[in-house]
Scaffold this motif. Sequence first.
Motif, PDB file in Angstrom:
ATOM      1  N   PRO A  68       0.834  -1.210   0.000  1.00 40.54           N
ATOM      2  CA  PRO A  68       0.000   0.000   0.000  1.00 40.54           C
ATOM      3  C   PRO A  68       0.866   1.256   0.000  1.00 40.54           C
ATOM      4  CG  PRO A  68       0.052  -1.007   2.175  1.00 40.54           C
ATOM      5  CD  PRO A  68       0.717  -1.979   1.250  1.00 40.54           C
ATOM      6  N   ASP A  69       0.430   2.283  -0.698  1.00 37.64           N
ATOM      7  CA  ASP A  69       1.160   3.550  -0.710  1.00 37.64           C
ATOM      8  C   ASP A  69       1.162   4.161   0.683  1.00 37.64           C
ATOM      9  OD1 ASP A  69       1.837   3.460  -3.361  1.00 37.64           O
ATOM     10  OD2 ASP A  69       0.092   4.606  -4.033  1.00 37.64           O
ATOM     11  N   LEU A  70       2.314   4.701   1.063  1.00 34.42           N
ATOM     12  CA  LEU A  70       2.433   5.366   2.355  1.00 34.42           C
ATOM     13  C   LEU A  70       2.238   6.874   2.164  1.00 34.42           C
ATOM     14  CD1 LEU A  70       5.611   3.508   3.714  1.00 34.42           C
ATOM     15  CD2 LEU A  70       3.198   2.907   4.051  1.00 34.42           C
ATOM     16  N   GLU A  71       1.401   7.438   2.979  1.00 30.39           N
ATOM     17  CA  GLU A  71       1.143   8.879   2.920  1.00 30.39           C
ATOM     18  C   GLU A  71       1.675   9.529   4.200  1.00 30.39           C
ATOM     19  OE1 GLU A  71       0.063  10.394   0.348  1.00 30.39           O
ATOM     20  OE2 GLU A  71      -0.543   8.645  -0.848  1.00 30.39           O
ATOM     21  N   PHE A  72       2.409  10.627   4.050  1.00 34.14           N
ATOM     22  CA  PHE A  72       2.984  11.323   5.199  1.00 34.14           C
ATOM     23  C   PHE A  72       2.576  12.792   5.179  1.00 34.14           C
ATOM     24  CE2 PHE A  72       6.010   7.932   4.055  1.00 34.14           C
ATOM     25  CZ  PHE A  72       6.073   7.231   5.249  1.00 34.14           C
ATOM     26  N   PRO A 110      10.003   5.912  12.270  1.00 32.51           N
ATOM     27  CA  PRO A 110      10.017   5.043  13.453  1.00 32.51           C
ATOM     28  C   PRO A 110       9.382   3.679  13.220  1.00 32.51           C
ATOM     29  CG  PRO A 110       8.317   6.728  13.662  1.00 32.51           C
ATOM     30  CD  PRO A 110       9.112   7.078  12.438  1.00 32.51           C
ATOM     31  N   GLU A 111       8.587   3.555  12.163  1.00 32.83           N
ATOM     32  CA  GLU A 111       7.921   2.277  11.904  1.00 32.83           C
ATOM     33  C   GLU A 111       8.771   1.411  10.988  1.00 32.83           C
ATOM     34  OE1 GLU A 111       3.669   0.498  10.233  1.00 32.83           O
ATOM     35  OE2 GLU A 111       3.887   2.639  10.692  1.00 32.83           O
ATOM     36  N   MET A 112       9.046   0.198  11.426  1.00 29.20           N
ATOM     37  CA  MET A 112       9.810  -0.749  10.618  1.00 29.20           C
ATOM     38  C   MET A 112       8.875  -1.494   9.679  1.00 29.20           C
ATOM     39  SD  MET A 112      12.336  -3.850  11.858  1.00 29.20           S
ATOM     40  CE  MET A 112      13.548  -2.691  12.503  1.00 29.20           C
ATOM     41  N   ARG A 113       9.286  -1.598   8.443  1.00 30.09           N
ATOM     42  CA  ARG A 113       8.501  -2.316   7.434  1.00 30.09           C
ATOM     43  C   ARG A 113       9.411  -3.299   6.705  1.00 30.09           C
ATOM     44  NH1 ARG A 113       6.598   3.018   7.431  1.00 30.09           N
ATOM     45  NH2 ARG A 113       4.326   3.206   7.684  1.00 30.09           N
ATOM     46  N   PRO A 118      12.938   0.304   2.982  1.00 32.41           N
ATOM     47  CA  PRO A 118      12.463  -1.025   2.589  1.00 32.41           C
ATOM     48  C   PRO A 118      12.172  -1.079   1.095  1.00 32.41           C
ATOM     49  CG  PRO A 118      11.349  -0.286   4.577  1.00 32.41           C
ATOM     50  CD  PRO A 118      12.124   0.877   4.077  1.00 32.41           C
ATOM     51  N   GLY A 119      12.744  -2.076   0.424  1.00 29.61           N
ATOM     52  CA  GLY A 119      12.669  -2.118  -1.023  1.00 29.61           C
ATOM     53  C   GLY A 119      11.272  -2.221  -1.583  1.00 29.61           C
ATOM     54  N   TYR A 120      10.377  -2.904  -0.872  1.00 25.29           N
ATOM     55  CA  TYR A 120       9.020  -3.076  -1.385  1.00 25.29           C
ATOM     56  C   TYR A 120       8.174  -1.813  -1.250  1.00 25.29           C
ATOM     57  CZ  TYR A 120      10.119  -8.046  -1.565  1.00 25.29           C
ATOM     58  OH  TYR A 120      10.694  -9.254  -1.861  1.00 25.29           O
ATOM     59  N   VAL A 169       9.148  10.831  -0.574  1.00 25.69           N
ATOM     60  CA  VAL A 169       9.710  11.586   0.543  1.00 25.69           C
ATOM     61  C   VAL A 169      11.012  12.246   0.119  1.00 25.69           C
ATOM     62  CG1 VAL A 169      10.575  11.448   2.908  1.00 25.69           C
ATOM     63  CG2 VAL A 169       8.624  10.045   2.214  1.00 25.69           C
ATOM     64  N   TYR A 170      11.848  11.511  -0.593  1.00 28.96           N
ATOM     65  CA  TYR A 170      13.101  12.074  -1.112  1.00 28.96           C
ATOM     66  C   TYR A 170      12.821  13.259  -2.023  1.00 28.96           C
ATOM     67  CZ  TYR A 170      16.645  12.466  -4.787  1.00 28.96           C
ATOM     68  OH  TYR A 170      17.508  12.950  -5.723  1.00 28.96           O
ATOM     69  N   ASN A 171      11.840  13.109  -2.927  1.00 28.71           N
ATOM     70  CA  ASN A 171      11.493  14.212  -3.821  1.00 28.71           C
ATOM     71  C   ASN A 171      11.029  15.442  -3.044  1.00 28.71           C
ATOM     72  OD1 ASN A 171      12.051  12.714  -6.134  1.00 28.71           O
ATOM     73  ND2 ASN A 171       9.976  11.911  -6.262  1.00 28.71           N
ATOM     74  N   LYS A 172      10.241  15.208  -1.998  1.00 29.02           N
ATOM     75  CA  LYS A 172       9.736  16.307  -1.185  1.00 29.02           C
ATOM     76  C   LYS A 172      10.891  17.057  -0.497  1.00 29.02           C
ATOM     77  CE  LYS A 172       6.212  18.502   0.766  1.00 29.02           C
ATOM     78  NZ  LYS A 172       5.205  19.267  -0.006  1.00 29.02           N
TER      79      LYS A 172
END
Length: 269
Positions: free
Chosen positions: A117-121, A155-158, A250-252, A260-263
Amino acid sequence: MCKKHAALALLICLTVVLLCGCAQEQTTYPEAGTAPAPTQQAVRQADVLSQPTDAPQVVVEFPEDYDPNAESEEEDVTEEEDTDTGFYGRVVVNSKYAGATPIPLDPVDMPTPTPRPDLEFEYEKFTTAMGYTLDVPVGWLVDQNDANAFVVRDPEMRDNANAVFSLTRQGVSASYRVNDLKAELTNQLNQIQRNYVGWRIWQADKRSLLKSDGYYNAYRGVTYDDTLVRGIVHVALVNRDVVTLSFSAPGYYNTSYQRVYNKMRNTIQ
């Protein structure tokens, strides 16, 4: 009487001659069950060299621990403002199976991945001790913040990995040029590679950072416990400083963390 003896001697001589002739014409047959001796034929070297060599047969093999149902991580994507094509250039591969059993090529031979699932921050403006400001996901932990480095992590490990982003600065001499960044980028990637048993990088490409010229490259690593990690290293020459923005994640969930990097890259100033 002498004539009789002479005639008898002549008859004996003729008989001997006839017996010798029959002996020379006699044919010898092999005994039953005995194979005839092979006939040898001379083979010229030119005839051997002129014969075509059969093409080798293609053999497809897989490692013992290859799972055809294994999942494959997401592909690299960038936002619309990031149209660089470096992610899809020449690939350099170092695998833990190198020199041993061949492995399937990703993504050609790998099964269709199960999408994460896409992660939204949500983001907030953060001012670093270096004097730079940039948008950082809300709730992320700051591991380092000093005059030379800013490190923040999710902080969340995936999938057995945490996403870690870093911004560093290193002073260089006045003779340092933009082309020198290529060696710096290679050096940083070599340092990161030591943490992985499986490793792949793309071809470095130009990309600006802080409105200054720079280079970046993406990588894919696999740890000893088969944890998949994806990341980017981006270096730029800003005045007399080499500034590096990098992340590992995490690669997946590669697509989500690239956002996030782009932001961060687009808001840093």
